[in-house]
Structure formats: C-alpha cells, structure tokens
Design a protein around this motif. Structure first.
Motif, short mmCIF file in Angstrom:
data_model
loop_
_atom_site.label_atom_id
_atom_site.label_comp_id
_atom_site.label_asym_id
_atom_site.label_seq_id
_atom_site.Cartn_x
_atom_site.Cartn_y
_atom_site.Cartn_z
N ALA A 359 32.23 45.29 26.20
CA ALA A 359 32.16 43.84 25.96
C ALA A 359 33.28 43.08 26.66
O ALA A 359 33.13 41.88 26.96
N ALA A 360 34.39 43.77 26.96
CA ALA A 360 35.50 43.11 27.64
C ALA A 360 35.15 42.72 29.06
O ALA A 360 35.88 41.94 29.70
N LEU A 361 34.03 43.22 29.59
CA LEU A 361 33.59 42.87 30.94
C LEU A 361 32.72 41.61 30.97
O LEU A 361 32.33 41.16 32.05
N ILE A 362 32.41 41.05 29.82
CA ILE A 362 31.56 39.86 29.78
C ILE A 362 32.14 38.71 30.62
O ILE A 362 31.38 38.05 31.36
N PRO A 363 33.46 38.44 30.57
CA PRO A 363 34.00 37.36 31.44
C PRO A 363 33.71 37.59 32.92
O PRO A 363 33.46 36.63 33.66
N LEU A 364 33.72 38.84 33.37
CA LEU A 364 33.40 39.14 34.77
C LEU A 364 31.94 38.84 35.04
O LEU A 364 31.60 38.22 36.08
N ALA A 365 31.05 39.26 34.14
CA ALA A 365 29.62 39.01 34.32
C ALA A 365 29.34 37.52 34.39
O ALA A 365 28.55 37.05 35.23
N LEU A 366 29.97 36.75 33.52
CA LEU A 366 29.77 35.29 33.52
C LEU A 366 30.31 34.67 34.81
O LEU A 366 29.73 33.70 35.33
N ILE A 368 30.44 36.13 37.77
CA ILE A 368 29.47 36.41 38.84
C ILE A 368 28.26 35.49 38.71
O ILE A 368 27.76 34.95 39.72
N ASN A 369 27.81 35.27 37.48
CA ASN A 369 26.68 34.35 37.26
C ASN A 369 27.00 32.95 37.77
O ASN A 369 26.14 32.28 38.37
N GLU A 370 28.23 32.51 37.55
CA GLU A 370 28.62 31.17 38.00
C GLU A 370 28.54 31.08 39.53
O GLU A 370 28.07 30.06 40.07
N HIS A 371 28.94 32.13 40.21
CA HIS A 371 28.89 32.09 41.67
C HIS A 371 27.46 32.26 42.19
O HIS A 371 27.12 31.73 43.26
N LEU A 372 26.62 32.93 41.44
CA LEU A 372 25.19 32.97 41.79
C LEU A 372 24.56 31.59 41.60
O LEU A 372 23.71 31.17 42.39
N ARG A 373 25.01 30.90 40.56
CA ARG A 373 24.52 29.53 40.35
C ARG A 373 24.92 28.62 41.51
O ARG A 373 24.12 27.82 42.01
N LEU A 374 26.18 28.76 41.95
CA LEU A 374 26.65 27.96 43.08
C LEU A 374 25.87 28.29 44.35
O LEU A 374 25.58 27.41 45.17
N TRP A 375 25.55 29.58 44.51
CA TRP A 375 24.73 29.98 45.65
C TRP A 375 23.37 29.29 45.60
O TRP A 375 22.88 28.77 46.61
N HIS A 407 25.16 43.63 36.75
CA HIS A 407 26.00 43.09 35.67
C HIS A 407 25.19 42.46 34.55
O HIS A 407 25.73 42.19 33.47
N TRP A 408 23.90 42.24 34.76
CA TRP A 408 23.09 41.66 33.69
C TRP A 408 22.86 42.63 32.55
O TRP A 408 22.41 42.24 31.47
N GLU A 409 23.20 43.90 32.75
CA GLU A 409 23.14 44.85 31.64
C GLU A 409 24.34 44.65 30.71
O GLU A 409 24.32 45.11 29.56
N VAL A 410 25.38 43.99 31.20
CA VAL A 410 26.56 43.70 30.38
C VAL A 410 26.40 42.36 29.68
O VAL A 410 26.70 42.22 28.49
#
Length: 414
Positions: A359-366, A368-375, A407-410
């Motif tokens: 669960a400590a990896l959730i900030p990393l997953a979020l 990456i999601n933010e940069h996918l959104r920017l893409w 990372h969507w599995e996290v």
C-alpha cells in the motif's frame, strides 16, 4: 603464434566471461573502446586475453575514475575498467565464486548468487519482531580502504592457483586515471566498479565482520549487505556495547564506522514502549517502522514493526517518471505503446518495493496516473485544460483495460 601456457585457463572460460560482460553492457574504460567496438574484432580480442592470462603476461590497464553523485550528498569515484579487462576479471571472479561461496555465511546477502536484497529484508523483518533493538551500521568508504595485505592473506588461505593470486594483486594495485588525466597510485582499496571487487570485498568483510561476529558474539543475529549491516540486540545497553566493539574491530582492520549512518533503533510496536528517540531505520530502500497492520484471522487493527518502501526511494521513482519519461512529449504514441515502453520499469519497481506493505506504493501509482492524464490532455485537444475531463477519460480506459498498466494492480484510477 605458439603459446607455452603457464596457467590452465580455457578459451571457453574467456568466451563465457565475454558473454557476461556483453549482457551487462557498461561504459568504456580509458581506451574508449565500447562493447560494440570490442565485438567488432571479437575473435582476436578474446584470443589476446586468453593468451596473456594463460602465459602470465596479462597486465591490467589503469581504471577510469568517474565521479558519480551519492544519494546522501557528495560524490563517489567509480573505477571503470576497459571492456577487455572486465572480461579478464570475470574469468577470475567466476573461479573465486566456486572457491569462496562455500565459506561465506548465510547472513551475508550482497553480490552473491541465489541471494538478494529482498531475502535480507525478509529475515530482518522477522528478527525485528523477536529483538526490540537494532544497531544499524555503515562502513565508511569500504571499497577505498580495504587493506591489501589482509585481503591477500585471506585470499591465499582459500586459493592455491598462483595465477588468480597474481592477477588479483595486479588489479588491486592498478592505478586510477582521473578526468584531469592524472594517475593515482593505489596502496589500498579495490575499485568500486570492477567485476572482481564485490567478491573481494565480501571475502574481506567475511573475516572482518561475519566470522568475527559468529566467533565472538555467537548469540547475536546479524545481517549484512555489502557495507550496510544490522545487529539485533536485546537491550539498549547491549546495542551500545556492540557499537563500541564494532568500532574497535573495524579500526583494527583499517576500516571506519560511518557515524552519520550508524544508529541504535528501537523497534516500537503495540507491545513495546520506549522513550528512545530513534524508532525507524532504512535498509536497502525499505524503511522499517511502526505501521498499522490487520490480523487476518480476527480483522483486528494493531501496530506492527514493518518494512515499506522508503520516502527517498519513492522520491527517486517519481523523479524518473517526471524528468526521464517525459510523457507529455509522446503524444504521437498510442496508450498501448506507452504501456509497452514503461511497464517493464514499473514492474521492476513493484516486484522489489511491493514485496512488503504494498500500500505504500499507492503515491507512486497515483503519480504515474497523473502523468498519464497529462499525456492524454496533450494528445486529445478536447481534454486540454480540463483536469476532471481528462481523469474521466483515464477512468474509462481503466474500466475497459484494467491490466493495461502494471501499477493499476496497486492502485486503480480513482
């Protein structure tokens, strides 16, 4: 050309060493010869290495000194051998591995076949539950300060082949050429960056620390990964005593404890109360501290001393996503191409840092999601300038293809 061989080294050994060097790539040494350039004249280059090593006429060139920044600040100097010298070193390293692996102890984890940092984290987790105190220690400049006389004495105890002893001696004393073209002669240390250096440093520390701990303090559990180590203690007094003993032991062997990275830590949890100031430590990219846990049988929430990805490791991974990936500049690619390009990196992060307290990896997953959104906002004009709309788009992708990104599995797209 005839060859009167002094030493029994097979051509097959040299070929296998080359394959290992090629697979790991690496930079050119002082001769500026790359892997590709070496491979362009492979047959002759490998023959020269074999001939010189077999006849006793192999002399290593100076290593190239390259300064790289430390995570904790400052710089460390890597000694980069030439490609041909790396091949020669791997020949010796593999012979040494066969001889030295049987004597190394099970709680030494660094640079060893069949052992990993994850193994060290797992055993440390269990031991922190059993003993409330940990002496976390670091050895200052290990690779730069190994005493040649003590290392060669240890090596001669286990190695009878004269050619191995000869070439190790030559590698230890090979000068280092710095960026300003000055050459530094060495009377101690083994270059960090050389293929043979890790097993030599393990042999040195086997006698300096591992065997010493087993002989003098047999009841104490310890764990070592290269120059980082832990000693588990029953009390604060015992931890303080071990710090003094270790400091004296290292000094007697020409090494120095790194005071800034050496601490006594109390492993606090639900049942352990202490006024000790230090209640966490970071080891191999994982921070051990009190964390919320759940009893799988009863569902009860309690505090347990657990490892999870460290804040520094999280920052480093997020920096890679932001600075190195540059997703906003890849609007010409399709999302599946983005996934194919970066999923191997993400999978590597999760496989290592997600083994404990995922669960400590959730900030990393979020992140990456933010940069996918920017893409997506860059690629599709209707999404530009509208954060909510671009996240809606990403959520729809997730619902259709929840396994597209590793990372969507996290953490799914919220």
């Amino acid at each position: 050309m005839s060859c009167t061989k002094s030493f029994n080294i097979s051509k097959q050994e040299v070929m296998e060493a080359w394959r290992s060097v090629r697979s790991k790539r690496g930079s050119a040494g002082i001769d500026r010869e790359s892997i590709e350039m070496f491979e362009g004249n492979l047959k002759d280059n490998l023959y020269k290495i074999w001939y010189r090593m077999s006849s006793g006429t192999y002399f290593p060139p100076p290593v190239l000194g390259v300064a790289i920044p430390k995570k904790s600040g400052g710089e460390r100097i890597l000694g980069i051998p030439t490609v041909s010298d790396r091949v020669a070193q791997v020949v010796v390293q593999r012979r040494l591995e066969v001889k030295l692996e049987p004597i190394f102890l099970s709680d030494s984890y660094g640079y060893r076949p069949g052992k990993s940092a994850i193994d060290a984290i797992a055993v440390t987790k269990q031991r922190c539950w059993k003993k409330p105190w940990v002496l976390e220690f670091d050895i200052r400049g290990l690779f730069d300060n190994i005493r040649h006389d003590l290392l060669e004495k240890a090596l001669s105890k286990h190695v009878t082949e004269k050619w191995i002893l000869l070439y190790v001696q030559r590698w230890l004393r090979a000068p280092m050429k710095l960026s300003d073209n000055t050459q530094v002669q060495r009377d101690k240390g083994t270059p960090q960056g050389g293929c043979v250096s890790p097993i030599l440093s393990n042999l040195f520390l086997h006698y300096v620390f591992d065997a010493w701990m087993t002989r003098i303090h047999p009841r104490l559990k310890w764990c070592r990964f290269a120059d980082d180590g832990l000693i588990h203690c029953a009390s604060l007094a015992q931890a303080n005593f071990m710090k003094q003993e270790l400091t004296k032991r290292l000094k007697a062997c020409g090494l120095e404890i790194h005071e800034g990275k050496t601490r006594i830590v109390f492993c606090a949890d639900n049942n352990r109360k202490s006024q000790h100031d230090v209640t966490e430590f970071t080891f191999l990219g994982y921070t051990f501290r009190r964390r919320k846990s759940k009893n799988k049988m009863t569902g009860e929430i309690f505090d347990s001393f657990q490892p999870a990805v460290s804040l520094d490791a999280l920052k480093s991974m997020r920096r890679v996503v932001k600075r190195d990936w540059q997703l906003k500049s890849m609007a010409h690619l399709e999302l599946r191409e983005i996934a194919a390009r970066f999923n191997p990196v993400i999978r590597g992060w999760i496989n290592y840092y997600g083994r404990f307290y995922r669960a400590a990896l959730i900030p990393l997953a979020l992140h990456i999601n933010e940069h996918l959104r920017l893409w997506a906002a860059q690629k599709y004009r209707p999404l530009r300038g509208n954060r909510g709309l671009s996240y809606d788009w990403l959520r729809k992708v997730y619902k259709v293809s929840p396994n597209l990104f590793t990372h969507w599995e996290v953490s799914r797209v919220y």
